[in-house]
Motif scaffolding. Sequence first.
Motif: not given
Length: 371
Positions: A255, A277-279, A282, A310-312, A314, A318, A332
């Motif tokens: 994160d 972090d995904r924030s 995405h 890379s998280e998130g 979607e 992305d 993700g």
Amino acid sequence: MLFRSRDRATIDVVLCDLQMPEMDGVEFVRHLANIGYAGGLILVSGEDARILDTSGRLAREHGLDLLGALRKPVTPEALERMLGPRAPSRKETSAARPAALSVAELERALVEDRLVCHYQPKVALASGKVVGVETLVRLRPDSGGLIYPDRFIGVAEEHGLINRLTRAVFASAIRQARIWRDAGIDLHVAVNVSMDDLDDLAFPDFIAMEARRAGVPLTSLMLEVTESRLNKNPLLPLDILARLRLKHVGLSIDDFGTGYSTLTQLRDLPFNELKVDRSFVHCACCDKSLCAIFEASLGMARQLGMRAVSEGVEDIDDWRFLRASGCELAQGYFVARPMPAEEVANWIDQWQARLPELYGAAASRVAGQAS
């Protein structure tokens, strides 16, 4: 501007300009929250896009049901899209959210070994190759369904149970890693570790002992460290994480860019992987601020010799953005949702079948296999 529902008893949607006489939009948002407004909110402004984004974030933090934000001049088409069919408001859904587990319930779940591990795959963006999984814990209740971490991780950290929980999850994950290896599926396995876990000097020896018992090399393990609150004794994490790296266990700062995951940690702790972090991932393809933060994080990882994840991830936008960025790994819902261990082998086959669409037929011949 107000839109009333058909019975005119309640206001369904409020359109709020950030620049208004006598009261600005930020003040108005605060007042909506104070009176418990449960309808939808659309913010409108001709101001800088970052001001609009910040105001939208503030509305969400207040618990308001923000439908979106529009920059002036507002077109009828944009407004029509935003006023389309609506999901239940945040207030409606939050009312049904289950409460956190009690300490007694969590202790009973640990004693009765009711932990359930699900696994979310990580893939190499350059080839689509499946390289590992992140272990995500759930609890099995007395009746059907699963209890998710948001209901018990905070309780575990607050009441001194997180170390027991982490050790149980790690032991389960390392046994599963052995099962996959025996089936010819060689995956790096990651387990989440709270900074509260890093107050036990015996923790590195526990990790090494469990890996040796399962016959899994330490180089196949990754500990994803999340700092949800400040550590009281900064010397202990330095000691423990340094020893883990000496044993060649991978360490990931999870994160990154949120909470207490900071530049200071990158400077002081021996991480070799950075999870953006995904924030910040995405929609970074179409948001200049997110893109700038993402690229800065990726640049730091490269300069420090760290692998970036890379998280998130979607959607396809992305995915394409990340492939063009040069980021190493992706995780993700576009790739896969967390799944039970017994579904992983079948998912790998399904993922390989998707690769021609994502990479072309030539690349798919070797991609998708576990490393």
